[in-house]
Design a protein around this motif. Sequence first.
Motif, PDB file in Angstrom:
ATOM      1  N   UNK A  74      11.703  31.327  62.703  1.00 14.67           N
ATOM      2  CA  UNK A  74      12.063  30.817  61.259  1.00 14.67           C
ATOM      3  C   UNK A  74      10.785  29.252  61.266  1.00 14.67           C
ATOM      4  N   UNK A  75      10.219  28.970  61.758  1.00 12.36           N
ATOM      5  CA  UNK A  75       9.697  27.509  62.357  1.00 12.36           C
ATOM      6  C   UNK A  75       8.494  28.204  62.267  1.00 12.36           C
ATOM      7  N   UNK A  76       7.867  29.265  62.730  1.00 12.13           N
ATOM      8  CA  UNK A  76       6.422  29.914  62.086  1.00 12.13           C
ATOM      9  C   UNK A  76       6.197  30.046  60.744  1.00 12.13           C
ATOM     10  N   UNK A  79       5.649  27.452  58.389  1.00 11.74           N
ATOM     11  CA  UNK A  79       4.161  27.023  58.940  1.00 11.74           C
ATOM     12  C   UNK A  79       3.468  27.920  57.783  1.00 11.74           C
ATOM     13  N   UNK A  80       3.634  29.578  57.747  1.00 14.15           N
ATOM     14  CA  UNK A  80       3.017  30.521  57.117  1.00 14.15           C
ATOM     15  C   UNK A  80       3.657  30.284  55.189  1.00 14.15           C
ATOM     16  N   UNK A  81       4.941  29.627  55.392  1.00 16.17           N
ATOM     17  CA  UNK A  81       4.713  29.593  53.542  1.00 16.17           C
ATOM     18  C   UNK A  81       4.077  28.525  53.609  1.00 16.17           C
ATOM     19  N   UNK A  82       4.262  27.247  53.998  1.00 14.72           N
ATOM     20  CA  UNK A  82       2.910  25.810  53.818  1.00 14.72           C
ATOM     21  C   UNK A  82       1.619  26.800  53.788  1.00 14.72           C
ATOM     22  N   UNK A 142       3.371  39.644  58.545  1.00 13.29           N
ATOM     23  CA  UNK A 142       3.793  40.100  59.627  1.00 13.29           C
ATOM     24  C   UNK A 142       4.138  39.967  61.043  1.00 13.29           C
ATOM     25  N   UNK A 143       4.226  38.419  61.023  1.00  9.31           N
ATOM     26  CA  UNK A 143       4.598  37.641  61.866  1.00  9.31           C
ATOM     27  C   UNK A 143       6.066  38.204  62.625  1.00  9.31           C
TER      28      UNK A 143
END
Length: 216
Positions: A74-76, A79-82, A142-143
């Motif tokens: 969820x943290x990644x 970051x990807x959304x940002x 992807x992640x």
Amino acid sequence: MPQELQLLLITAASIGFFHTLMGPDHYLPFIMIGKARDWSLRKVIGLTLLCGMGHILSSVILGFVGIALQVQVSKLEFIESFRGNLAAWAFIAFGLLYTIWGIRHWMKKKHHGHSHGKIEDSRNITPWVLFIIFALGPCEPLIPVLMYPAVSQSTSALILVTSVFGVTTLLTMVAMVVTSTYGLSFINIKKYEHLSHSVAGMVIFLSGLAMQFLGL
């Protein structure tokens, strides 16, 4: 090969294909700028591959770091959304600036005839601007959808699934660029050539809007 890994590989190829196909930002900028600047197809493909690799590797590296440090997915995703928002706004800004530059370039040619030398050095700057924007942009599925499920099986499964996604994405980008460029070669747009740069900028601007507000 375990059934779960087979399913992940099919999913990786499918997502790589449809994610790219449905995202006009993955190919329209290269098609339009290549046409506006009269680049060879080889040069357009080279820039497409360079930007595509930057686009994929930025998410791959983040995913590997997250897995190594056991960061919650969820943290990644946050970051990807940002990064996605940042890339979309960068596309919007670049498209708008390129449109304005295209209009100015046309006005200069109209009043002073054919320009000599480099076109304000933008010919050298544009590819690097595109590369930076693509490196900022994430491969959102992807992640969470591929890398984290794959690593639960093995490291080799993680590498294989990631590679299938990356190769499929790059091949789809190149295929869209080649087929579209080939199709445009049959259209006589000589009388609209003076608008080519501003049209290219507007297409990039609209692609950025589609990324930001339509999630493409």
